[in-house]
Design a protein around this motif. Structure first.
Motif, PDB file in Angstrom:
ATOM      1  N   ARG A  60     -61.023  -1.105  -4.944  1.00 56.28           N
ATOM      2  CA  ARG A  60     -62.385  -0.586  -5.105  1.00 56.28           C
ATOM      3  C   ARG A  60     -62.817   0.202  -3.866  1.00 56.28           C
ATOM      4  O   ARG A  60     -62.517  -0.178  -2.744  1.00 56.28           O
ATOM      5  CB  ARG A  60     -63.314  -1.780  -5.320  1.00 56.28           C
ATOM      6  N   PHE A  73     -70.421 -13.842  -5.731  1.00 57.53           N
ATOM      7  CA  PHE A  73     -70.733 -12.864  -6.778  1.00 57.53           C
ATOM      8  C   PHE A  73     -69.555 -11.972  -7.161  1.00 57.53           C
ATOM      9  O   PHE A  73     -69.601 -11.301  -8.175  1.00 57.53           O
ATOM     10  CB  PHE A  73     -71.913 -11.995  -6.325  1.00 57.53           C
ATOM     11  N   TYR A  74     -68.527 -11.921  -6.354  1.00 60.18           N
ATOM     12  CA  TYR A  74     -67.378 -11.058  -6.652  1.00 60.18           C
ATOM     13  C   TYR A  74     -66.084 -11.872  -6.584  1.00 60.18           C
ATOM     14  O   TYR A  74     -65.872 -12.595  -5.606  1.00 60.18           O
ATOM     15  CB  TYR A  74     -67.296  -9.909  -5.646  1.00 60.18           C
ATOM     16  N   GLU A  75     -65.249 -11.743  -7.610  1.00 64.10           N
ATOM     17  CA  GLU A  75     -63.927 -12.369  -7.583  1.00 64.10           C
ATOM     18  C   GLU A  75     -63.040 -11.541  -6.658  1.00 64.10           C
ATOM     19  O   GLU A  75     -62.978 -10.313  -6.836  1.00 64.10           O
ATOM     20  CB  GLU A  75     -63.290 -12.342  -8.981  1.00 64.10           C
ATOM     21  N   ILE A 117     -70.151 -11.963  -0.008  1.00 63.14           N
ATOM     22  CA  ILE A 117     -70.254 -11.655  -1.439  1.00 63.14           C
ATOM     23  C   ILE A 117     -69.432 -12.606  -2.301  1.00 63.14           C
ATOM     24  O   ILE A 117     -69.296 -12.407  -3.498  1.00 63.14           O
ATOM     25  CB  ILE A 117     -69.788 -10.196  -1.709  1.00 63.14           C
ATOM     26  N   VAL A 150     -75.053  -6.331  -4.381  1.00 62.13           N
ATOM     27  CA  VAL A 150     -74.379  -5.429  -5.323  1.00 62.13           C
ATOM     28  C   VAL A 150     -73.772  -4.308  -4.488  1.00 62.13           C
ATOM     29  O   VAL A 150     -74.489  -3.589  -3.784  1.00 62.13           O
ATOM     30  CB  VAL A 150     -75.376  -4.856  -6.353  1.00 62.13           C
ATOM     31  N   LEU A 151     -72.455  -4.195  -4.542  1.00 64.18           N
ATOM     32  CA  LEU A 151     -71.768  -3.258  -3.652  1.00 64.18           C
ATOM     33  C   LEU A 151     -72.126  -1.811  -3.970  1.00 64.18           C
ATOM     34  O   LEU A 151     -72.133  -1.401  -5.141  1.00 64.18           O
ATOM     35  CB  LEU A 151     -70.253  -3.425  -3.798  1.00 64.18           C
ATOM     36  N   LYS A 159     -60.639  -8.899  -8.205  1.00 63.65           N
ATOM     37  CA  LYS A 159     -61.206  -7.720  -8.877  1.00 63.65           C
ATOM     38  C   LYS A 159     -61.662  -6.647  -7.894  1.00 63.65           C
ATOM     39  O   LYS A 159     -62.073  -5.560  -8.301  1.00 63.65           O
ATOM     40  CB  LYS A 159     -62.383  -8.155  -9.759  1.00 63.65           C
ATOM     41  N   LEU A 160     -61.618  -6.969  -6.624  1.00 63.53           N
ATOM     42  CA  LEU A 160     -62.104  -5.996  -5.635  1.00 63.53           C
ATOM     43  C   LEU A 160     -61.010  -5.048  -5.153  1.00 63.53           C
ATOM     44  O   LEU A 160     -61.303  -3.996  -4.576  1.00 63.53           O
ATOM     45  CB  LEU A 160     -62.682  -6.733  -4.422  1.00 63.53           C
TER      46      LEU A 160
END
Ligand code: ME8
Length: 662
Positions: free
Chosen positions: A612, A603-605, A600, A646-647, A608-609
Motif C-alpha cells: 500500500r 484497525f488494519y490487518e 493503527i 484512516v490512512l 493487508k497493508l
C-alpha cells in the motif's frame, strides 16, 4: 453468624508520595493481591488496603521544588499511584490517603484515646533527625549520618508530645509470647524481641518543626509525627472510630518490607494497646529486591519500573517472576535477564505450551470437545496421583506464604504432564477405535491436569489462567472455584473448547531486554515535559491517531515546507509483542527503506497493508515507541470520537514512490 464468610483484612504499606512506584513497591502490592485472590478462593471476605503517605518534611520539600502547594502535589501523586495499581490489575479495595478527612479524624481520635488513658505527656526534645526516614536517630551525634540511609542528620529541638512507649516493654514482650506468629518470618521476630528487651524509650509523636501534617487539636502548630499518622491509615481505611460497624478490624495481615518492621511490630501495637484497641494479628516482613546488590532508589538511578515489564511481557509474567524467583522473606536480586529467562522457560515453554498443544490435539482428534476418558493405565494413574499431591503441597505452601515453593510444586505438575505426553505420544496414534480411546484418556488426563494447575496458579497468574479456563471450556470462572473443594477428576467432559488465545508468546531475550529498558528510559526521561505525578500514557499511538485539535493559529508557507512528506510504500508489517496498538512497518520512501511504527494495529490487518502507498513524514526526528525505533510517521486522518486512524493514500493515480507532497 452461620452462613457468613470469615473476614480477612490485609494491607500493604502506605507508600510515600515523594516518588513514583518501582518494582519494590510493586512487589509488596502484587503479593498482597495474590493473597487476596487466594483467600477469596478459600471462602473469605477480603479487604485489601493500600494508599499514600502524604505528610512530612520530604513532601514539603518535594512540593517546594516542584513549585506547587503541598496539597496539589500530593493530589497528583496519589492519582498516579492509584492509577498505576489499577492499570496493573492490582487495585486496592480501599485506597487510603493520609490527607483524607476520614484519616485525619481517626488520627486525632487515636491520639485522644492514648492521652485519656495517660500515655501522652509534653516535653522538650533535642536530637539528630533524619528527614529522609522521618525519624530521630537516637544514637547519632551532630554531624553523624543516618545509620539507615547514610544521609546527613539534622539537629532539631522542639516541644513535643511524648508517647510513653517505655510503659509497653512488658506488654509487648508478653504479647509476642502469646502470639508467636505475630512477627514473621522467625528471624525478624528474634530481632524485634531483642530490640524490645534492650529497653524502649518514650517516643515523641508531635512536631512543631514540620508544617505539613495533621494538626493536633487545640495544640497548633503541633502536627502529628508521620509514623503516628501513617500507621493509623490501616484503621482509617476500614471505619476509623466506627471500625466495629465495618467488622474488618483488627487487620489479619500487614505486609511490609523489612525496612519498616520496627514501626509495625513495636510502635503500632503499642499505640493500639494504649488506646485499648484490638491489635493486628500478623506483620509479615519480606526482603528487598536489590539491583546490583544494593537497594533500589531513584537517587542511585537503579530503579526498575513495573510498567515497561508489564507492557512487554504481561503483568502475569512480572507477578510470576516476583513470587517465584525469591524466597518470601529473603532479599533477592532483580535482573531482566533472569526475568526473561523465566518467562521463556516457565511460561512460554511451560504453561503456555502445555495449554496450546493440549487444546490443539483435542481440537484435531475430538472436534474441540473434552473427550470422555477410556480405561486407565498405570501411567495415567501416576499422573493423577502427582496432580493430587501437588494440590496438597501447593496449597499448604501458599498458606505458609512459601510462594516460590508453591509455584515450584505447580510447575512440577506441568513438567510431569510434558513428560507424560512425550512418552505417550498421542499425536502419533491412528484413528482406530482402540487408539481413539487411548487418546481420549491421555488428552482427558492432560486437560484435567491443566485445569488443576490453572486453579492453583490463579492467585499468582490471574489473567492467563482466566484465558486457560475459557480455553478449556469449563463452567463458571476460575476465580470462583473453591480451593478447599479442588480434587482430581472434576473436569467437565464434553465441554467445548474456547477460542485459542496466545498466552505467552516466546520472546527474543536481547530484544525484550532492550525494549523494556528503552520503555523505562522513555518513562523516566519523558521527551515531553510532564507534571511530576502525571502517569505515563497507557499506550503510545505512534502519532497516527491524534484526537481532533482545536483550530491552531495560521502558519506561513515556510513553516509548512519544513515538514517533508513523501509517498512511501509499505514493504512489511507486523504486530509488536507488548504493544497492542502499534504495527511495525518497513516503508520504502524512494531513497531508503525506513522502519516506522504506526498506531493503527487495532484497525488494519498487517498482511493487508503490504504494497500500500501511504504519505510519510520523513524528516521527523527518530524516536522509540514502546521501545521500538520509529523513523518517520505515517499520515492518517483521525475519525470519530475515538480518533480511528484512516490512512491517507493515493487510490486513483499510480504515484511514484518518493514523490514529495506539497
Ligand atoms: O516506608 N524491595 O513508604 P515507602 C522490596 N510510607 N520492597 C520494597 C523495595 C525493594 N527494593 N523498596 C520498597 C514507607 N519496597 C512508609 C510506610 S506504612 C504505615 C508507611 C516496599 O514508599 C516495601 O514494602 O518507602 C517497603 O516496606 C515499602 O515499599 C516502603 O515504601
Amino acid at each position: 453468624m452461620p452462613g457468613e464468610k470469615p473476614k480477612f483484612y490485609l494491607t500493604t504499606p502506605i507508600y510515600y508520595t515523594n516518588g513514583l512506584p518501582h518494582i519494590g513497591h510493586t512487589y509488596t502490592t502484587v503479593v498482597a493481591d495474590a493473597i487476596r485472590r487466594y483467600k477469596r478462593m478459600r471462602g473469605y471476605e477480603v479487604v485489601m488496603t493500600t494508599g499514600t503517605d502524604e505528610h512530612g518534611v520530604n513532601v514539603e520539600r518535594a512540593a517546594q521544588k516542584a513549585g506547587v502547594p503541598e496539597s496539589e502535589y500530593v493530589a497528583k501523586m496519589a492519582v498516579a499511584w492509584k492509577a498505576l495499581w489499577d492499570e496493573l490489575g492490582i487495585p486496592a479495595d480501599e485506597f487510603i490517603r493520609t490527607t483524607d478527612i476520614r484519616h485525619v479524624r481517626t488520627v486525632q481520635w487515636l491520639f485522644k484515646l492514648c492521652k485519656e488513658n495517660g500515655y501522652v505527656y509534653k516535653g522538650n526534645y533535642t536530637g539528630q533527625y533524619c528527614i529522609y526516614d522521618n525519624a530521630f536517630v537516637t544514637e547519632a551525634k551532630p554531624g553523624d549520618n543516618c545509620p539507615d540511609c547514610g544521609r546527613p542528620t539534622e539537629t532539631v529541638t522542639e516541644e513535643n508530645h511524648y508517647f510513653k512507649l517505655s510503659a509497653f516493654q512488658k506488654p509487648l514482650l508478653d504479647f509476642y509470647q502469646k502470639n508467636p506468629t505475630f512477627i514473621q518470618p522467625e528471624t525478624r521476630k528474634n530481632e524485634i524481641i531483642s530490640f524490645v528487651e534492650g529497653g524502649l524509650k518514650d517516643l515523641s509523636i508531635t512536631r512543631t518543626t514540620v508544617r505539613w501534617g495533621i494538626p493536633v487539636p487545640g495544640e497548633e502548630p503541633h502536627v502529628f509525627y508521620v509514623w503516628f499518622d501513617a500507621l493509623t491509615a490501616y484503621l482509617s481505611a476500614v471505619g476509623g472510630p466506627e471500625y466495629e460497624k465495618r467488622g474488618m478490624w483488627p487487620a489479619d495481615l500487614h505486609l511490609v518490607g523489612k525496612d519498616i518492621i520496627r514501626f509495625h511490630t513495636v510502635y503500632w501495637p503499642a499505640f493500639l494497646m494504649a488506646a485499648m484497641l484490638p491489635v493486628p494479628k500478623q506483620v509479615w516482613a519480606h526482603g528487598w529486591f536489590l539491583m546490583d546488590a544494593s537497594k533500589m532508589s531513584k537517587s542511585k538511578g537503579n530503579v526498575v519500573l513495573p510498567r515497561p515489564i508489564a507492557n512487554m511481557l504481561g503483568m502475569d509474567a512480572m507477578r510470576y517472576f516476583l513470587m517465584r524467583e525469591v524466597v518470601f522473606g529473603q532479599d533477592g536480586n532483580f535482573s531482566y535477564d533472569a526475568l526473561v529467562t523465566r518467562y521463556n522457560s516457565d511460561l512460554a515453554n511451560g504453561l503456555g505450551n502445555l495449554a496450546s498443544r493440549t487444546a490443539a490435539m483435542i481440537e484435531k482428534s475430538f472436534g474441540g470437545k473434552i473427550p470422555k476418558p477410556g480405561p486407565r493405565l498405570p501411567q495415567d494413574d501416576a499422573l493423577a496421583k502427582t496432580a493430587s499431591e501437588v494440590i496438597g503441597e501447593a496449597l499448604d505452601r501458599f498458606e505458609k506464604f512459601e510462594f516460590a515453593r508453591s509455584l515450584e510444586a505447580i510447575w512440577s505438575a506441568i513438567a510431569a504432564a510434558d513428560k507424560y505426553l512425550t512418552s505417550e505420544q498421542p499425536w502419533a496414534m491412528s484413528d482406530s477405535e482402540a487408539d481413539m480411546q487411548r487418546k481420549a484418556t491421555i488428552l482427558w488426563t492432560t486437560a484435567e491436569l491443566l485445569r488443576v494447575v490453572t486453579v492453583l496458579a490463579h492467585p499468582v497468574l490471574p489473567d492467563s489462567t482466566k484465558k486457560v479456563w475459557t480455553l478449556l471450556g469449563q463452567p463458571g470462572t476460575v476465580s470462583g472455584v473453591e480451593l478447599d473443594g479442588l480434587r482430581w477428576g472434576q473436569l467437565t467432559t464434553g465441554a467445548q473448547l474456547g477460542k485459542a488465545q496466545s498466552l505467552f508468546p516466546r520472546v527474543d531475550k536481547t530484544e525484550a531486554i532492550e525494549r523494556i529498558e528503552a520503555m523505562a528510559n522513555e518513562e523516566l526521561n519523558p521527551t515531553q515535559p510532564a507534571a511530576p505525578a502525571t502517569p505515563a500514557p497507557a499506550a503510545v499511538t505512534g502519532g497516527a491517531a491524534a484526537a481532533p485539535a482545536p483550530a491552531a493559529e495560521k502558519i506561513g508557507i515556510e513553516d509548512f515546507t519544513k515538514v517533508e512528506m513523501r509517498v512511501g510504500q509499505i514493504k512489511t508489517a507486523e504486530r509488536i509483542v507488548g504493544a497492542d496498538k502499534l504495527l511495525k512497518l518497513t516503508v520504502d520512501i524512494g531513497t531508503e527503506i525506513r522502519q516506522i511504527c504506526a498506531g493503527i494495529a487495532q484497525f488494519y490487518e498487517p498482511e493487508k497493508l503490504i504494497g500500500r502507498k501511504v504519505a510519510v513524514v520523513v524528516n521527523l526526528a527518530p524516536r522509540k515507541l514502546r521501545g521500538v525505533e520509529s523513523n518517520g510517521m505515517i499520515v492518517a486522518a483521525s475519525v470519530g470520537p475515538e480518533g480511528r486512524p484512516v490512512l491517507a493514500g493515493f487510490p486513483d493515480e499510480d504515484v511514484e514512490i518518493g514523490a514529495r507532497l506539497k
